[in-house]
Design an enzyme around this catalytic site. Structure first.
Site, PDB file in Angstrom:
ATOM      1  N   GLU A   2      84.715 -14.505  81.154  1.00 55.94           N
ATOM      2  CA  GLU A   2      85.753 -13.531  80.802  1.00 55.94           C
ATOM      3  C   GLU A   2      86.236 -12.761  82.028  1.00 55.94           C
ATOM      4  O   GLU A   2      87.416 -12.461  82.178  1.00 55.94           O
ATOM      5  CB  GLU A   2      85.190 -12.551  79.766  1.00 55.94           C
ATOM      6  CG  GLU A   2      86.174 -11.499  79.303  1.00 55.94           C
ATOM      7  CD  GLU A   2      85.536 -10.507  78.340  1.00 55.94           C
ATOM      8  OE1 GLU A   2      86.281  -9.772  77.675  1.00 55.94           O
ATOM      9  OE2 GLU A   2      84.277 -10.466  78.243  1.00 55.94           O
ATOM     10  N   ASP A  31      92.590  -1.879  77.998  1.00 54.44           N
ATOM     11  CA  ASP A  31      91.505  -1.123  77.375  1.00 54.44           C
ATOM     12  C   ASP A  31      91.160   0.190  78.072  1.00 54.44           C
ATOM     13  O   ASP A  31      91.803   1.195  77.852  1.00 54.44           O
ATOM     14  CB  ASP A  31      90.272  -2.016  77.241  1.00 54.44           C
ATOM     15  CG  ASP A  31      90.494  -3.182  76.289  1.00 54.44           C
ATOM     16  OD1 ASP A  31      91.668  -3.518  76.050  1.00 54.44           O
ATOM     17  OD2 ASP A  31      89.523  -3.745  75.770  1.00 54.44           O
TER      18      ASP A  31
END
Length: 823
Positions: A793, A562
C-alpha cells in the site's frame, strides 16, 4: 398539528343591531351578518393556507429525504451486461477470496476454494483458508498472469507449501460458456527435505447460492467418481461440475449439502460441519464433512451450499470442470493434458500481448522485471470484482441511514485482503492502467460507476455492496454521506482515453460516451454546488469534524489523503488547493469531451477551465510569498499536541484517552508551515505554466532530501513539517504523514514527463528529476516485491520497506505505466 379554531362570541354591538331599528325605522339584520360571515371566511381561509403550507413544507422535506437515494433520471451508461456480454460473463469476480469464480449476474451462483493441511489444523477451524486475510500471514499470493476475460494463473505460498490455481474459459452455449479450474498443491523445493512425506492437503471446492438466487444445487454421488455438483439457476440453466484428480494419491473424500445463513458465513458453515471418522477401529481418524445436514430452525429447506472435500497426499492436483447443458457437440472435456495445452496457449498469447502493449522487453527490462510487471497488471485485472447490493447512505434530511437503490458494480479493488470493494478515487487511478490493457473493460467499469450517480449528481465514495463486502468493513465506515466528495480521478482516466484512443473510437464507444456525458455533467455540477469555497474560484472539502478533541489534526477523508495536515481548526472559510486543481482538470476534460461529442455546453466548461488554469487566480488564493509554496487556507495553529488528562482522585473507570491541547490560539492564514503532497498539486496536475518561476521552485523543493525527496520516491510529508510521522490519535498511526505513496509519485512522474517535453524555462530540470524519480520508485517497488512477495500500500521513507496492507495492487500497480512510460 393544525391549530383548533375556536367559536367566535357575539359582541354586544352585534346583539344590539339585531334588535333595534335603523335610522329609516326598518329592521336591518343583514348589516352585521355579512361581517360575521367574512370573519368566519377569513379564518377558514387562513387555516386552509396554514394547513396547505404545512403540507407543502412536509411534502418538500419528504422530497428532499428521497433525493439521496433517487437514481439519476437518464439513460443508463451500461447498455450490455450479463449474458449479453458472454465473453465477460464468468470470471474471478470474487477478489476477496483466494480463488473463486462467479458470473456478472446480480444473483450469481458463486464457486470457490477452501483448503487446509490436516496435520496443521487447529481448534476452531484455524488453518482453513478461504477469504484473503492478512492474519493468515501467507508468504505470498497473487495472480501471475490474468487477461481479464479468458484465463488466469495464481501462486499461493502457505508456509512450506505452494498452491497454484488457474482457470481457462471455454465459450459456447446460451448461458455464458464453460470453464475448467485447476488446483495444484506441492511442497516448495527448499522445504522438501523438511516435510513429512505423509503430509496431506484437504481441498474443498464449493458452490453456493444467495438468498435470492432462483434455482437449486445438489451433490452428485457416484461409486466410481469423486462427488460432484449439479444444479440449475435462471441465468445458468442446467449445469454440472465434476472433479477430476490428476496427480497424487487420494486418501478420502466427503461432501456437505446444507443451508448456509449467508455468503459471508461459508467458512463458518464448513467448520461447523467437520466431523471425525475412522474406517476401522485401528485406523487413523479422518476429518470429513458431515454430508447432508438440515440445520434446525432454518426456514429454507433446499440446500444453498454444497462443498466437496478431497484429502490427498502431496503432491496433488485436481481439475474442476463446469459444463453447461446448452453446449452441444462438445468434443472433449477441457481436462488433463488438453487443459494444460490450452493454458499454455493462453499464457503464450498473454506474453505477446503484454509486450505489444507495454514494450518492456524492447526497453531493456530483464525477465525478472517483466515478471513483476505482468504480476502487477494481472493482480489489478484479476482484482476486478462484480458486486450487487445497496449502499447505506445518509443526508441532512434523513434522520437515519437509508438504503441506496440496489445495483451492480463492476470495479477493480485496491487490496484483496483489506479493501476488497470499490473506492471512487482509487478507481480513477486503476483506470490509467486498465485502459491501456483493455479499453472496453475500463469503459464498462466507468459505466457501472456512473450508473450509481443519484439525482443530485453524487456518487457514494466507497461501495460496500453485498454480504461479503459488508463483512469486511468496520461499522463506522459503512454509511456514506451525500455531502462528502472524493477526488474526481475519473477525469484523469478520461483524459488518457481521449489522448490515446480518440482516433479509434468505434460507434459503440462513442455511444457509450454520449450516455456518460449527462452524468458527468451532473457530477461536475454537484462538485460546484457542494464543494464550493468561501471566495470566488475557491473550493473546500466537506466532511472534516470541527468538534473533535481526539485528533491532532481533524482528518479530511474526502480528499483521499486522510490525515495529511490541513488547517488545525476546521471552519467553513477553508479553501483547499488540491480540490482547486482537481476542478481545473475536471472542467478542461468536460470541455474536451463536449467538443468531441458536438455539445454546445463545451463552451461553459472551457470558460471554467480558462478561469481555473489562470495561474494568477491560483496564486492569489493559495500562494504564500513567505514560504514560497502553495498551501491550503484556514484557521490554523501549529501549537497542538496530544496529552493524556490527569486522573481525578478516587474516581473509577475514568476515560483517560489522550486529547488535543492547543497552546497558541489559531488564526486565519495559509497553512504553509507544512510541505508535502498537497502543496505541490498545481505541479502534479499540470496546472502550472511551464515558464512559471513557481514551477522551478517546486522542482527544486521536491528534489531536496531535507523535504520530500528520498531514494525510494517522494515522501508524503516533509521531515521538517510539524506533524511529520506524528500519530493523529493515540490509536491512529501516521498514514499520509511521511510514507511514500505510489499514486502521487505516479502523478509526479507523469507531470515531470509533461514538463520535460514542453518548451519552457525548466524543461531540462524536469527531465533530470524525471529520470531519477521514476527509477527510484520503480526499482524500490520491484525490490520489495521480490523481498516480501507482495506489492504494498505504501513504502517507508527511510528504508523503502513496504508498509500498510498487502497485497495492494491497486494504484501501486501504476509502476507498470512508469516502466512503459505510456503517460
Amino acid at each position: 398539528m393544525a391549530r383548533q379554531r375556536k367559536n367566535l362570541p357575539e359582541s354586544s354591538k352585534e346583539t344590539k343591531s339585531r334588535n333595534s331599528s335603523s335610522s329609516n325605522g326598518s329592521s336591518s339584520p343583514n348589516t352585521k351578518i355579512p361581517r360575521q360571515k367574512n370573519v368566519f371566511h377569513f379564518w377558514k381561509q387562513l387555516v386552509l393556507v396554514i394547513v396547505l403550507g404545512v403540507a407543502i413544507i412536509f411534502g418538500y422535506m419528504g422530497y428532499l429525504e428521497t433525493r439521496v437515494n433517487t437514481p439519476f433520471d437518464n439513460k443508463k451508461v451500461v447498455a450490455r451486461t450479463g449474458l449479453n456480454v458472454p465473453e465477460q460473463f464468468w470470471g474471478s469476480y470474487r477478489p476477496g477470496v483466494y480463488f473463486g469464480l462467479k458470473t456478472r449476474h446480480p444473483h450469481s451462483m458463486v464457486t470457490g476454494l477452501m483448503w487446509y493441511f490436516p496435520k496443521r489444523l487447529r481448534p476452531g477451524g484455524d488453518g482453513i483458508r478461504h477469504w484473503c486475510e492478512q492474519g493468515d500471514n501467507l508468504s505470498k499470493y497473487g495472480w501471475l498472469q490474468h487477461d481479464g476475460s479468458s484465463f488466469g494463473v495464481q501462486d499461493i505460498e502457505d508456509g512450506p507449501f505452494i498452491l497454484t490455481t488457474s482457470f481457462v474459459k471455454n465459450p459456447g452455449g446460451q448461458n455464458g460458456g464453460e470453464w475448467t479450474a485447476r488446483i495444484s498443491v506441492d511442497v516448495i523445493n527448499k522445504y522438501k527435505d523438511m516435510i513429512d512425506p505423509t503430509e496431506q492437503v484437504s481441498i474443498i471446492w464449493y458452490a453456493a447460492l444467495d438468498a435470492e438466487t432462483e434455482g437449486f444445487i445438489a451433490p452428485t454421488n457416484s461409486a466410481t467418481e469423486v462427488t460432484g455438483i449439479r444444479g440449475e439457476t435462471s441465468s445458468l440453466g442446467e449445469f454440472k461440475m465434476k472433479l477430476f484428480p490428476q496427480t497424487g494419491e487420494i486418501d478420502h473424500e466427503s461432501f456437505l449439502s446444507t443451508v448456509s445463513p449467508g455468503l459471508n458465513l461459508l467458512k463458518e458453515t464448513v467448520i461447523s460441519a467437520l466431523r471425525l471418522a475412522q474406517d476401522n477401529p485401528k485406523g487413523p481418524r479422518k476429518i470429513i464433512l458431515g454430508g447432508q445436514i438440515n440445520p434446525v430452525g432454518v426456514e429454507r429447506k433446499d440446500p444453498n451450499f454444497v462443498a466437496i472435500q478431497v484429502t490427498a497426499k502431496l503432491p496433488f492436483s485436481i481439475d474442476v470442470v463446469f459444463e453447461s447443458k446448452t453446449v452441444v457437440n462438445r468434443k472433449d472435456k477441457l481436462v488433463g493434458e488438453l487443459y494444460s495445452e490450452s493454458l499454455e496457449w493462453h499464457q503464450s498469447r498473454f506474453n505477446q500481448r503484454f509486450e505489444d502493449t507495454f514494450a518492456l522487453k524492447s526497453k531493456g527490462y530483464n525477465q525478472k522485471q517483466i515478471n513483476f510487471a505482468q504480476a502487477a497488471l494481472s493482480n489489478m485485472i484479476g482484482g476486478i470484482g462484480y458486486f450487487y447490493g445497496a449502499s447505506k447512505v445518509q443526508s441532512f434530511y434523513t434522520k437515519e441511514p437509508i438504503n441506496y437503490w440496489r445495483a451492480p458494480l463492476y470495479t477493480a479493488v485496491p487490496s484483496r485482503s483489506f479493501f476488497p470493494r470499490g473506492f471512487l478515487w482509487d478507481e480513477g487511478f486503476h483506470g490509467l492502467l486498465i485502459s491501456q490493457w483493455d479499453l472496453d473493460i475500463e469503459l464498462d467499469i466507468i459505466g457501472h460507476w456512473f450508473d450509481l450517480i443519484n439525482v443530485e449528481g453524487w456518487i457514494p465514495r466507497e461501495q460496500i455492496l453485498g454480504l461479503e463486502a459488508v463483512a469486511k468493513v468496520p461499522a463506522e465506515f459503512v454509511v456514506q454521506w451525500n455531502t462528502n466528495a472524493n477526488p474526481p480521478t475519473f477525469f484523469l482516466t478520461l483524459q488518457y482515453i481521449l489522448d490515446k484512443y480518440e482516433e479509434d473510437f468505434t460507434n459503440e464507444r462513442l455511444a457509450m460516451l454520449e450516455r456518460l456525458y449527462p452524468r458527468l455533467q451532473a457530477w461536475f455540477q454537484w462538485f460546484n454546488n457542494t464543494q464550493i469555497g468561501p471566495v470566488a474560484g475557491s473550493y473546500r472539502w466537506r466532511g472534516r469534524d470541527p468538534l473533535t478533541d481526539r485528533e491532532l489534526n481533524p482528518k479530511t477523508l474526502t480528499s483521499g489523503l486522510d490525515d495529511f495536515p490541513r488547517a488545525s481548526h476546521p471552519t467553513e472559510l477553508e479553501r483547499h488547493i488540491d480540490l482547486y486543481c482537481w476542478m481545473a482538470v475536471a472542467s478542461s476534460t468536460m470541455a474536451r469531451l463536449g467538443i468531441i461529442l458536438g455539445r454546445e455546453s463545451f463552451l461553459k466548461y472551457q470558460q471554467t477551465a480558462d478561469y481555473l488554469y489562470n495561474n494568477e487566480l491560483m496564486d492569489n488564493l493559495h500562494w504564500s510569498n513567505f514560504s514560497e509554496r502553495y498551501a491550503d487556507y484556514g484557521l490554523h495553529t501549529d501549537s497542538v499536541k496530544l496529552v493524556r488528562p490527569k486522573s481525578l482522585p478516587r474516581q473509577q473507570n475514568q476515560n483517560l484517552e489522550m486529547i488535543r491541547t492547543v497552546s497558541k490560539q489559531p488564526e486565519y492564514r495559509l497553512v504553509d508551515s507544512t510541505f508535502g503532497y498537497v502543496n505541490v498539486f498545481p505541479f502534479l496536475l499540470q496546472i502550472l505554466e511551464p515558464n512559471s518561476p513557481k514551477l522551478g521552485k517546486i522542482l527544486t523543493d521536491i528534489r531536496d532530501p531535507n523535504l520530500i525527496w528520498t531514494d525510494y520516491g517522494l515522501r508524503s510529508l516533509s521531515k521538517n513539517s510539524p506533524l511529520y510521522m506524528k500519530r493523529n490519535t493515540e490509536h491512529d498511526p501516521p498514514y499520509w504523514r511521511g510514507q511514500i505513496w505510489v499514486n502521487i509519485n505516479f502523478l509526479a512522474v507523469k507531470a515531470l514527463a509533461h514538463y520535460s517535453k514542453t518548451e519552457g524555462a525548466y524543461q531540462d530540470q524536469a527531465k533530470k528529476v524525471y529520470e531519477e524519480l521514476r527509477k527510484n520508485v520503480v526499482d524500490n517497488v520491484i525490490r520489495q516485491y521480490y523481498k516480501t512477495g507482495y506489492i504494498w500500500e505504501q513504502y517507508n521513507d527511510k528504508t523503502g520497506e513496504g508498509s500498510g496492507c498487502r497485497p495492494f495492487t491497486g494504484w501501486t500497480a501504476l509502476s507498470v505505466v512508469m516502466m512503459s512510460e505510456h503517460f
